[in-house]
Design a protein around this motif. Structure first.
Motif, PDB file in Angstrom:
ATOM      1  N   UNK A 171       5.606   2.905 -10.252  1.00 50.93           N
ATOM      2  CA  UNK A 171       5.170   1.655 -10.889  1.00 50.93           C
ATOM      3  C   UNK A 171       4.653   1.910 -12.304  1.00 50.93           C
ATOM      4  N   UNK A 172       3.946   3.013 -12.503  1.00 49.09           N
ATOM      5  CA  UNK A 172       3.459   3.347 -13.845  1.00 49.09           C
ATOM      6  C   UNK A 172       4.650   3.570 -14.790  1.00 49.09           C
ATOM      7  N   UNK A 173       5.691   4.229 -14.294  1.00 47.84           N
ATOM      8  CA  UNK A 173       6.912   4.414 -15.090  1.00 47.84           C
ATOM      9  C   UNK A 173       7.528   3.047 -15.423  1.00 47.84           C
ATOM     10  N   UNK A 174       7.574   2.163 -14.444  1.00 47.63           N
ATOM     11  CA  UNK A 174       8.124   0.824 -14.671  1.00 47.63           C
ATOM     12  C   UNK A 174       7.313   0.088 -15.736  1.00 47.63           C
ATOM     13  N   UNK A 175       5.988   0.216 -15.705  1.00 44.14           N
ATOM     14  CA  UNK A 175       5.139  -0.427 -16.718  1.00 44.14           C
ATOM     15  C   UNK A 175       5.437   0.130 -18.101  1.00 44.14           C
ATOM     16  N   UNK A 176       5.668   1.445 -18.195  1.00 41.52           N
ATOM     17  CA  UNK A 176       6.047   2.050 -19.481  1.00 41.52           C
ATOM     18  C   UNK A 176       7.341   1.426 -19.997  1.00 41.52           C
ATOM     19  N   UNK A 177       8.281   1.205 -19.084  1.00 42.86           N
ATOM     20  CA  UNK A 177       9.556   0.602 -19.473  1.00 42.86           C
ATOM     21  C   UNK A 177       9.345  -0.831 -19.969  1.00 42.86           C
ATOM     22  N   UNK A 178       8.481  -1.578 -19.292  1.00 45.93           N
ATOM     23  CA  UNK A 178       8.200  -2.946 -19.734  1.00 45.93           C
ATOM     24  C   UNK A 178       7.576  -2.942 -21.119  1.00 45.93           C
TER      25      UNK A 178
ATOM     26  N   UNK B 199       0.821  -1.216   0.000  1.00 48.85           N
ATOM     27  CA  UNK B 199       0.000   0.000   0.000  1.00 48.85           C
ATOM     28  C   UNK B 199       0.855   1.265   0.000  1.00 48.85           C
ATOM     29  N   UNK B 200       2.128   1.149   0.349  1.00 55.14           N
ATOM     30  CA  UNK B 200       3.000   2.312   0.423  1.00 55.14           C
ATOM     31  C   UNK B 200       3.991   2.424  -0.733  1.00 55.14           C
ATOM     32  N   UNK B 201       3.845   1.573  -1.753  1.00 57.00           N
ATOM     33  CA  UNK B 201       4.690   1.684  -2.943  1.00 57.00           C
ATOM     34  C   UNK B 201       4.151   2.842  -3.785  1.00 57.00           C
ATOM     35  N   UNK B 202       5.042   3.642  -4.310  1.00 60.16           N
ATOM     36  CA  UNK B 202       4.678   4.804  -5.122  1.00 60.16           C
ATOM     37  C   UNK B 202       4.118   4.326  -6.465  1.00 60.16           C
TER      38      UNK B 202
ATOM     39  N   UNK C 243      10.827   2.214  -5.106  1.00 61.19           N
ATOM     40  CA  UNK C 243      11.164   1.949  -3.706  1.00 61.19           C
ATOM     41  C   UNK C 243      10.136   0.987  -3.116  1.00 61.19           C
ATOM     42  N   UNK C 244      10.650  -0.105  -2.578  1.00 62.10           N
ATOM     43  CA  UNK C 244       9.815  -1.061  -1.854  1.00 62.10           C
ATOM     44  C   UNK C 244      10.056  -0.761  -0.377  1.00 62.10           C
ATOM     45  N   UNK C 245       9.098  -0.138   0.314  1.00 64.99           N
ATOM     46  CA  UNK C 245       9.324   0.295   1.697  1.00 64.99           C
ATOM     47  C   UNK C 245       9.197  -0.858   2.698  1.00 64.99           C
TER      48      UNK C 245
END
Length: 188
Positions: free
Chosen positions: A28-35, A21-24, A130-132
């Protein structure tokens, strides 16, 4: 005092849920764009994070992505415009830092999943998530956990990476289970 099995399960589940619940979500949306960028991807980590990375690479392959688990004997050389995805709780594992430096020197992009974006790996990357969660180092800023070592990080990482693939597939024109199953191993 000994805890009941039910109490331990409840606590572990709630710890992982809190981390997720605390992951930005913008990261993640940026990471999906990269994928979904259409590039070849290489995934690496060490220890349990490396195992989570292999699970992630397998699921990416099932989703139709061009992906390799770095370090396998059939993994080709990383090249300019490829994407290296590194999973590291501490962000400072020497072998991973060295590999990331080589990838960046080759012109590849770097995406890092870590608890510490200010770590050597975090500083090298164009983007990081960041994985908190707690690591084996139990730094002051890490959450409390009943779990040993980096369990909280690795478990949260695995679930978050599966969710990332679901999100990326939806952004890319979602494939259904049948499309994933068609790429699943059939030699067993």
């Amino acid at each position: 005092m000994m805890s009941s099995f039910e109490d331990i399960l409840r606590t572990v589940g709630s710890e992982v849920q809190e981390v997720l619940q605390n992951v930005n979500t913008a990261a993640l949306a940026y990471a999906a764009e990269q994928l979904n960028s259409g590039r070849r991807m290489f995934v690496m980590g060490e220890g349990r994070s490396g195992l989570a990375g292999k699970m992630f690479a397998m699921r990416l392959m099932h989703g139709g992505y061009d992906v390799y688990a770095a370090g396998e004997t059939i993994t080709p050389a990383i090249q300019e415009n490829d994407l290296l995805i590194v999973l590291s709780g501490s962000g400072k594992t020497p072998g991973l830092v060295h590999a990331a430096e080589k990838a960046v020197d080759s012109g590849a992009s770097l995406l890092v999943f870590t608890t510490d974006p200010g770590s050597p790996l975090g500083k090298l990357s164009e983007g990081n998530v960041k994985i908190p969660a707690a690591t084996k180092y139990r730094r002051e800023e890490e959450p409390d956990t009943i779990q040993p070592l980096g369990n909280q990080f690795d478990q949260s990482l695995h679930l978050m990476l599966d969710a990332l693939i679901i999100y990326a597939q939806e952004q890319n024109g979602s494939e259904d289970n049948d499309a994933f199953f068609a790429r699943h191993s059939n030699l067993e």
